[in-house]
Design a protein around this motif. Structure first.
Motif, short mmCIF file in Angstrom:
data_model
loop_
_atom_site.label_atom_id
_atom_site.label_comp_id
_atom_site.label_asym_id
_atom_site.label_seq_id
_atom_site.Cartn_x
_atom_site.Cartn_y
_atom_site.Cartn_z
N LYS A 124 0.81 -1.22 0.00
CA LYS A 124 0.00 0.00 0.00
C LYS A 124 0.85 1.27 0.00
O LYS A 124 0.43 2.30 -0.53
N GLU A 125 2.04 1.21 0.59
CA GLU A 125 2.94 2.36 0.51
C GLU A 125 3.32 2.62 -0.94
O GLU A 125 3.41 3.76 -1.38
N ALA A 126 3.53 1.52 -1.69
CA ALA A 126 3.86 1.67 -3.10
C ALA A 126 2.67 2.25 -3.87
O ALA A 126 2.83 3.08 -4.76
N ALA A 127 1.47 1.83 -3.49
CA ALA A 127 0.28 2.28 -4.21
C ALA A 127 0.00 3.76 -3.96
O ALA A 127 -0.26 4.52 -4.89
N PHE A 128 0.06 4.15 -2.71
CA PHE A 128 -0.38 5.51 -2.37
C PHE A 128 0.75 6.47 -2.03
O PHE A 128 0.52 7.65 -1.79
N GLY A 129 1.99 5.96 -2.00
CA GLY A 129 3.10 6.83 -1.63
C GLY A 129 3.18 6.98 -0.13
O GLY A 129 2.24 6.64 0.59
N ALA A 130 4.31 7.46 0.37
CA ALA A 130 4.51 7.60 1.81
C ALA A 130 5.74 8.45 2.05
O ALA A 130 6.59 8.60 1.16
N ASP A 131 5.82 9.02 3.22
CA ASP A 131 7.05 9.70 3.64
C ASP A 131 7.76 8.77 4.61
O ASP A 131 7.19 8.34 5.60
N LYS A 132 9.00 8.47 4.30
CA LYS A 132 9.76 7.56 5.16
C LYS A 132 11.14 8.13 5.40
O LYS A 132 11.58 9.06 4.71
N ILE A 216 12.66 10.36 2.76
CA ILE A 216 12.38 9.90 1.41
C ILE A 216 10.88 10.08 1.15
O ILE A 216 10.06 9.60 1.91
N ASN A 217 10.60 10.76 0.09
CA ASN A 217 9.21 10.94 -0.30
C ASN A 217 8.89 9.93 -1.40
O ASN A 217 9.31 10.09 -2.55
N ILE A 218 8.15 8.88 -1.02
CA ILE A 218 7.84 7.82 -1.98
C ILE A 218 6.63 8.25 -2.82
O ILE A 218 5.56 8.48 -2.26
N PRO A 219 6.79 8.37 -4.12
CA PRO A 219 5.64 8.79 -4.94
C PRO A 219 4.63 7.65 -5.10
O PRO A 219 5.01 6.48 -5.11
N ALA A 220 3.36 8.02 -5.20
CA ALA A 220 2.31 7.02 -5.38
C ALA A 220 2.51 6.28 -6.70
O ALA A 220 2.84 6.90 -7.71
N GLY A 221 2.36 4.97 -6.68
CA GLY A 221 2.43 4.18 -7.91
C GLY A 221 3.78 3.56 -8.20
O GLY A 221 3.95 2.93 -9.24
N VAL A 222 4.75 3.68 -7.31
CA VAL A 222 6.06 3.09 -7.60
C VAL A 222 5.95 1.56 -7.59
O VAL A 222 5.09 0.99 -6.93
N ASP A 223 6.85 0.94 -8.32
CA ASP A 223 6.88 -0.52 -8.38
C ASP A 223 8.31 -0.98 -8.13
O ASP A 223 9.24 -0.17 -8.15
N VAL A 304 -14.36 -13.43 -13.80
CA VAL A 304 -13.60 -12.27 -13.31
C VAL A 304 -14.47 -11.02 -13.39
O VAL A 304 -15.03 -10.72 -14.45
N PHE A 305 -14.61 -10.32 -12.28
CA PHE A 305 -15.34 -9.06 -12.26
C PHE A 305 -14.33 -7.93 -12.13
O PHE A 305 -13.32 -8.06 -11.45
N ARG A 306 -14.65 -6.82 -12.78
CA ARG A 306 -13.71 -5.69 -12.76
C ARG A 306 -14.27 -4.55 -11.91
O ARG A 306 -15.40 -4.11 -12.11
N LEU A 307 -13.48 -4.12 -10.97
CA LEU A 307 -13.84 -2.93 -10.19
C LEU A 307 -12.99 -1.78 -10.74
O LEU A 307 -11.80 -1.66 -10.43
N ARG A 308 -13.60 -0.96 -11.55
CA ARG A 308 -12.86 0.10 -12.24
C ARG A 308 -12.30 1.14 -11.26
O ARG A 308 -12.97 1.56 -10.34
N GLY A 309 -11.07 1.51 -11.52
CA GLY A 309 -10.47 2.61 -10.75
C GLY A 309 -10.04 2.23 -9.34
O GLY A 309 -9.64 3.09 -8.57
N HIS A 310 -10.09 0.92 -9.01
CA HIS A 310 -9.64 0.52 -7.67
C HIS A 310 -8.24 -0.10 -7.71
O HIS A 310 -7.82 -0.75 -6.77
N GLY A 311 -7.53 0.10 -8.81
CA GLY A 311 -6.16 -0.40 -8.91
C GLY A 311 -5.15 0.62 -8.39
O GLY A 311 -5.47 1.51 -7.61
N ILE A 312 -3.91 0.48 -8.87
CA ILE A 312 -2.79 1.31 -8.42
C ILE A 312 -2.78 2.62 -9.22
O ILE A 312 -2.97 2.59 -10.44
N PRO A 313 -2.53 3.75 -8.55
CA PRO A 313 -2.36 5.01 -9.29
C PRO A 313 -1.17 4.93 -10.24
O PRO A 313 -0.16 4.30 -9.92
N TYR A 314 -1.31 5.54 -11.40
CA TYR A 314 -0.18 5.60 -12.34
C TYR A 314 0.88 6.53 -11.77
O TYR A 314 0.56 7.61 -11.29
N LEU A 315 2.12 6.09 -11.85
CA LEU A 315 3.23 6.89 -11.34
C LEU A 315 3.31 8.23 -12.09
O LEU A 315 3.30 8.26 -13.31
#
Ligand SMILES: [Zn+2]
Ligand SMILES: [Zn+2]
Length: 373
Positions: A124-132, A216-223, A304-315
């Motif tokens: 979730k830190e990767a998905a939404f970003g974080a300050d560490k 370190i400011n982790i940007p949302a969407g990193v992989d 498979v059902f798709r929940l639109r927009g509930h994935g990872i933010p684009y970096l």
């Protein structure tokens, strides 16, 4: 010194797509991750190698340059400067001629080395970003002597050999004629100074090893494999040169429930066969929290059902997100009571031949497979 081909390192072909490269990297990164290979000292090097290969091959510009120049690219990875043509070819040729030592201006200001560290982060830190904060071991100027290397209050005089220049000139005969080689002064090591008494803290080095906390400011969407630069947080420069940069390479931990594929998230949700047959409204965990999802009557296992927009933010792209794919798994009941078994038999006989068209075709194909036609 010789580097392996980046495509070979990742085990992909030259024509492979960005997606294939990403998949190959994720697999290799998992395999060689130092946390998984604590007993294998070679794993860390392997991990570095695959990460370096991925950094180049995942960037279309860098990949194009690599395809043209190979490892000879003067602007390649690890060349010192973050961008621009840093480091270089000429210094190496110079060193070859004169046996090294004098090539790069040892006596002038030198930029500090870049540092690179890995950072493990949660899904979730990767998905939404974080300050560490990270603790980085690096050289810093000695507080006691402020970098002079001399014990405070003692005398620092000019080096008698080089008269303070830090360099010695040597005339050398080469096949190309007589040349003047300017080499670092051996007496003072290039500092141009003669220290009477060394600083007790740094033993005359002028610098000390410290562990420095860096935000370190982790940007949302990193992989995994993505890298960020913290300018000026690397090693100290020499003789007034600027500090190097710090690079942080992210390694994203796996999640028990969510599985990431680029910006999309996949998960498996169990359904009872009654829910699957009659339909239901269920709650599905997403990275945003619970979301209600309708299961239509007659849902098959594996749907498979798709929940639109509930994935990872684009970096680096605001407001764009992938989807969540919910794979339903119909769970066959076990440990039925005698009464329940009886009810199911009743159900089966009541259904008789009245099976759904889709099911019938499935059963018919099975039958014809048995008959061998
Ligand atoms: Zn000191
Ligand atoms: Zn000297």
């Amino acid at each position: 010194m010789s580097k392996r081909d980046f495509y070979e390192v990742l085990g992909v072909g030259k024509e492979s797509t960005p997606d294939e490269i990403k998949k190959a990297y994720r697999k290799a990164a998992r395999q060689y991750h130092p946390d998984v290979n604590k007993d294998d000292p070679g794993a860390a090097d392997k991990f570095k190698e695959v990460t370096e290969a991925y950094e180049v091959l995942s960037d279309s510009d860098k990949r194009a340059r690599y395809d043209r120049f190979g490892h000879q690219d003067p602007n390649g990875f690890g060349g010192g400067g973050a961008d621009g043509f840093g480091g270089g070819g000429f210094g190496d040729i110079f060193d070859m001629f004169f046996g090294g030592g004098g090539g790069r201006q040892r006596n002038g200001p030198q930029r500090g080395q870049d540092l690179q560290f890995q950072m493990q982060i949660d899904f979730k830190e990767a998905a939404f970003g974080a300050d560490k904060e990270v603790e980085i071991p690096r050289w810093e100027e000695c507080d006691t002597c402020h970098g002079s290397g001399a014990k405070p209050g003692t005398n620092v005089s000019q080096c008698g050999t080089c008269h303070g220049s830090g360099q010695q000139e040597q005339v050398i005969s080469t096949p190309l004629g007589r040349m003047v080689n300017r080499a670092t002064c051996r007496t003072c090591g290039g500092s141009g100074k003669k220290i009477e008494q060394r600083c007790g803290t740094c033993h005359g080095e002028g610098k000390v090893r410290k562990r420095r906390k860096i935000k370190i400011n982790i940007p949302a969407g990193v992989d995994s494999g993505n890298r960020i630069r913290v300018p000026g947080a690397g090693e100290m420069g020499q003789k007034g040169g600027p500090q190097g940069d710090l690079f942080i390479v992210f390694v994203v931990r796996d999640h028990d429930f969510f599985e990431r594929d680029g910006e999309d998230v996949h998960c498996q949700v169990p359904l009872t066969f009654v829910q699957a047959a009659l339909g239901d409204e269920i709650e599905v965990p997403t990275i945003d929290g619970k979301v209600k999802m309708k299961i239509p009557p007659g849902t098959q296992s594996g749907k498979v059902f798709r929940l639109r927009g509930h994935g990872i933010p684009y970096l680096n792209r605001n407001n764009m997100r992938g989807d969540q794919h919910v794979h339903v798994v119909v769970v066959t009941p076990t440990n039925l009571t005698d009464n329940q078994k009886e009810l199911l038999r009743e159900l089966a006989s009541s259904m008789g031949e009245e099976t759904h068209e889709q099911e019938r075709s499935l059963f018919e194909r099975l039958k014809s497979a048995f008959l061998g036609d």
